[in-house]
Design a protein around this motif. Structure first.
Motif, PDB file in Angstrom:
ATOM      1  N   GLY A  76      19.566  22.299  29.499  1.00 36.48           N
ATOM      2  CA  GLY A  76      18.164  22.452  28.950  1.00 36.48           C
ATOM      3  C   GLY A  76      18.136  23.066  27.686  1.00 36.48           C
ATOM      4  O   GLY A  76      17.322  22.642  26.901  1.00 36.48           O
ATOM      5  N   GLY A  80      16.795  21.851  23.909  1.00 33.40           N
ATOM      6  CA  GLY A  80      15.827  22.582  23.748  1.00 33.40           C
ATOM      7  C   GLY A  80      16.216  22.876  21.976  1.00 33.40           C
ATOM      8  O   GLY A  80      15.313  22.768  21.104  1.00 33.40           O
ATOM      9  N   TYR A 132       8.152  20.860  21.462  1.00 33.07           N
ATOM     10  CA  TYR A 132       8.282  21.077  23.041  1.00 33.07           C
ATOM     11  C   TYR A 132       9.598  21.513  23.359  1.00 33.07           C
ATOM     12  O   TYR A 132       9.977  22.299  24.074  1.00 33.07           O
ATOM     13  CB  TYR A 132       8.107  19.600  23.754  1.00 33.07           C
ATOM     14  CG  TYR A 132       8.262  19.677  25.132  1.00 33.07           C
ATOM     15  CD1 TYR A 132       7.553  20.622  25.812  1.00 33.07           C
ATOM     16  CD2 TYR A 132       9.387  19.130  25.824  1.00 33.07           C
ATOM     17  CE1 TYR A 132       7.586  20.491  27.242  1.00 33.07           C
ATOM     18  CE2 TYR A 132       9.398  18.905  27.159  1.00 33.07           C
ATOM     19  CZ  TYR A 132       8.726  19.820  27.877  1.00 33.07           C
ATOM     20  OH  TYR A 132       8.945  20.009  29.509  1.00 33.07           O
ATOM     21  N   ALA A 136      10.367  24.830  25.536  1.00 34.79           N
ATOM     22  CA  ALA A 136      11.511  24.602  26.475  1.00 34.79           C
ATOM     23  C   ALA A 136      12.541  25.808  26.570  1.00 34.79           C
ATOM     24  O   ALA A 136      13.047  26.244  27.456  1.00 34.79           O
ATOM     25  CB  ALA A 136      11.847  23.322  26.774  1.00 34.79           C
ATOM     26  N   ALA A 139      11.054  28.903  27.524  1.00 31.53           N
ATOM     27  CA  ALA A 139      10.996  28.999  29.081  1.00 31.53           C
ATOM     28  C   ALA A 139      12.273  29.075  29.695  1.00 31.53           C
ATOM     29  O   ALA A 139      12.187  29.840  30.944  1.00 31.53           O
ATOM     30  CB  ALA A 139      10.260  27.669  29.439  1.00 31.53           C
ATOM     31  N   LEU A 140      13.413  28.360  29.252  1.00 28.07           N
ATOM     32  CA  LEU A 140      14.383  28.564  29.939  1.00 28.07           C
ATOM     33  C   LEU A 140      15.289  29.723  29.582  1.00 28.07           C
ATOM     34  O   LEU A 140      16.379  30.060  30.128  1.00 28.07           O
ATOM     35  CB  LEU A 140      15.396  27.254  29.572  1.00 28.07           C
ATOM     36  CG  LEU A 140      14.752  25.979  30.285  1.00 28.07           C
ATOM     37  CD1 LEU A 140      15.471  24.546  29.933  1.00 28.07           C
ATOM     38  CD2 LEU A 140      14.891  26.018  31.845  1.00 28.07           C
ATOM     39  N   ILE A 147       9.639  30.920  35.917  1.00 27.32           N
ATOM     40  CA  ILE A 147       9.670  29.352  36.319  1.00 27.32           C
ATOM     41  C   ILE A 147      10.664  29.170  37.327  1.00 27.32           C
ATOM     42  O   ILE A 147      11.875  29.441  37.411  1.00 27.32           O
ATOM     43  CB  ILE A 147      10.188  28.428  35.044  1.00 27.32           C
ATOM     44  CG1 ILE A 147       9.264  28.782  33.701  1.00 27.32           C
ATOM     45  CG2 ILE A 147      10.501  27.026  35.304  1.00 27.32           C
ATOM     46  CD1 ILE A 147       9.902  28.170  32.489  1.00 27.32           C
ATOM     47  N   ALA A 150      13.644  25.545  36.996  1.00 26.38           N
ATOM     48  CA  ALA A 150      14.252  25.395  35.767  1.00 26.38           C
ATOM     49  C   ALA A 150      14.729  23.791  35.391  1.00 26.38           C
ATOM     50  O   ALA A 150      14.597  23.347  34.491  1.00 26.38           O
ATOM     51  CB  ALA A 150      15.291  26.335  35.390  1.00 26.38           C
ATOM     52  N   VAL A 153      11.891  21.631  34.125  1.00 27.33           N
ATOM     53  CA  VAL A 153      11.965  21.845  32.470  1.00 27.33           C
ATOM     54  C   VAL A 153      12.919  20.803  31.803  1.00 27.33           C
ATOM     55  O   VAL A 153      12.942  20.252  30.852  1.00 27.33           O
ATOM     56  CB  VAL A 153      12.164  23.340  32.133  1.00 27.33           C
ATOM     57  CG1 VAL A 153      11.873  23.243  30.472  1.00 27.33           C
ATOM     58  CG2 VAL A 153      10.890  23.938  32.932  1.00 27.33           C
ATOM     59  N   THR A 154      14.364  20.920  32.300  1.00 27.48           N
ATOM     60  CA  THR A 154      15.429  20.316  31.688  1.00 27.48           C
ATOM     61  C   THR A 154      15.428  18.868  31.921  1.00 27.48           C
ATOM     62  O   THR A 154      15.616  18.220  30.992  1.00 27.48           O
ATOM     63  CB  THR A 154      16.633  20.836  32.616  1.00 27.48           C
ATOM     64  OG1 THR A 154      16.951  22.470  32.354  1.00 27.48           O
ATOM     65  CG2 THR A 154      17.859  20.103  31.941  1.00 27.48           C
ATOM     66  N   SER A 156      12.384  17.316  32.177  1.00 28.01           N
ATOM     67  CA  SER A 156      11.232  16.545  31.176  1.00 28.01           C
ATOM     68  C   SER A 156      11.810  16.371  30.001  1.00 28.01           C
ATOM     69  O   SER A 156      11.253  15.652  29.206  1.00 28.01           O
ATOM     70  CB  SER A 156      10.266  17.622  31.444  1.00 28.01           C
ATOM     71  OG  SER A 156      10.544  19.037  30.817  1.00 28.01           O
ATOM     72  N   LEU A 157      12.713  17.552  29.422  1.00 29.68           N
ATOM     73  CA  LEU A 157      13.240  17.222  28.030  1.00 29.68           C
ATOM     74  C   LEU A 157      13.962  16.022  28.088  1.00 29.68           C
ATOM     75  O   LEU A 157      13.812  15.505  26.969  1.00 29.68           O
ATOM     76  CB  LEU A 157      14.077  18.540  27.852  1.00 29.68           C
ATOM     77  CG  LEU A 157      13.630  19.979  27.334  1.00 29.68           C
ATOM     78  CD1 LEU A 157      14.374  20.800  27.059  1.00 29.68           C
ATOM     79  CD2 LEU A 157      13.073  19.638  26.029  1.00 29.68           C
TER      80      LEU A 157
END
Length: 219
Positions: A76, A80, A132, A136, A139-140, A147, A150, A153-154, A156-157
């Motif tokens: 991720g 990102g 985004y 991300a 965030a990661l 979070i 994780a 998030v990965t 959603s990317l």
């Protein structure tokens, strides 16, 4: 189970970017070897020392999920970073093309009414996607402690790229291949270079996004 067998099973159970995966497996092996050498120094035979080190390290089924979570986050972070860098770079490249290699003024004045809204929509989609990607990445990285999932998030990317690429490809095709763009501009060196850059970035984004989605299916 001896160390070599354990490390082989651990490697096979993990999936993710080659570099981080290799580093994790090597680190696990080094820890096992150090532990086995300590037991061997206490008088155990090498095979028995390795078996005890493996037993203390824990079964692969219990150890692998933690490693896999980190590999998923690593994938991720890579996507990102790619979005945060490549999307603005692509927008900048095409902005330079439109400014320094513009279409014929007569043709430009007769552009259809939907041209500017489509151009603005393309800019917004790319801006949001790049932003985004940066969020991300943050965030990661530094925000990982806050979070709990994780992998969400990965995932959603990856899904964002799957949604973004068809939209931007369609809009880009509409804007660059219409009758209002002069033939000479379409064959100019800046346009060719911008297209090559766009296709290369899109291919890399699609590859990384597909890997992220595939990894996050391994719940």
């Amino acid at each position: 189970m001896l160390i070599d067998d354990y490390v082989t099973e651990l490697r096979r159970s993990l999936s993710g970017p080659y570099g981080p995966k290799h580093d994790m497996v090597v680190e696990a092996r080094d820890s096992l070897v150090d532990c086995a050498e300590a037991y061997e120094a206490e008088g155990l035979r090498r095979a028995d020392a390795e078996r005890r080190a493996v037993e203390e390290f824990g079964p692969v089924q219990e150890v692998a999920p933690g490693y896999q979570e980190e590999l998923t986050a690593s994938a991720g972070r890579r996507l990102g970073l790619l979005l945060f860098v490549s999307v603005p770079a692509t927008v900048l490249a095409w902005g330079l093309v439109w400014n320094f290699a513009p279409a014929d003024p007569v043709v430009w004045e007769s552009r259809p009414s939907w041209f500017m809204p489509a151009s603005r929509l393309l800019d917004v989609i790319q801006l949001v996607t790049g932003l985004y990607g940066g969020l991300a990445l943050l965030a990661l990285g530094r925000g990982a402690r806050w979070i709990p999932k994780a992998r969400l998030v990965t995932r959603s990317l990856g899904l964002a790229v799957w949604l973004m690429l068809p939209l931007t490809s369609l809009l880009g095709l509409m804007l660059s291949q219409g009758w209002y763009v002069s033939a000479s501009m379409g064959l100019s060196l800046p346009v060719v270079l911008a297209n090559l850059m766009t296709y290369a970035c899109a291919g890399l984004q699609l590859y990384c996004a597909t890997r992220c989605v595939r990894l996050t299916r391994r719940a």
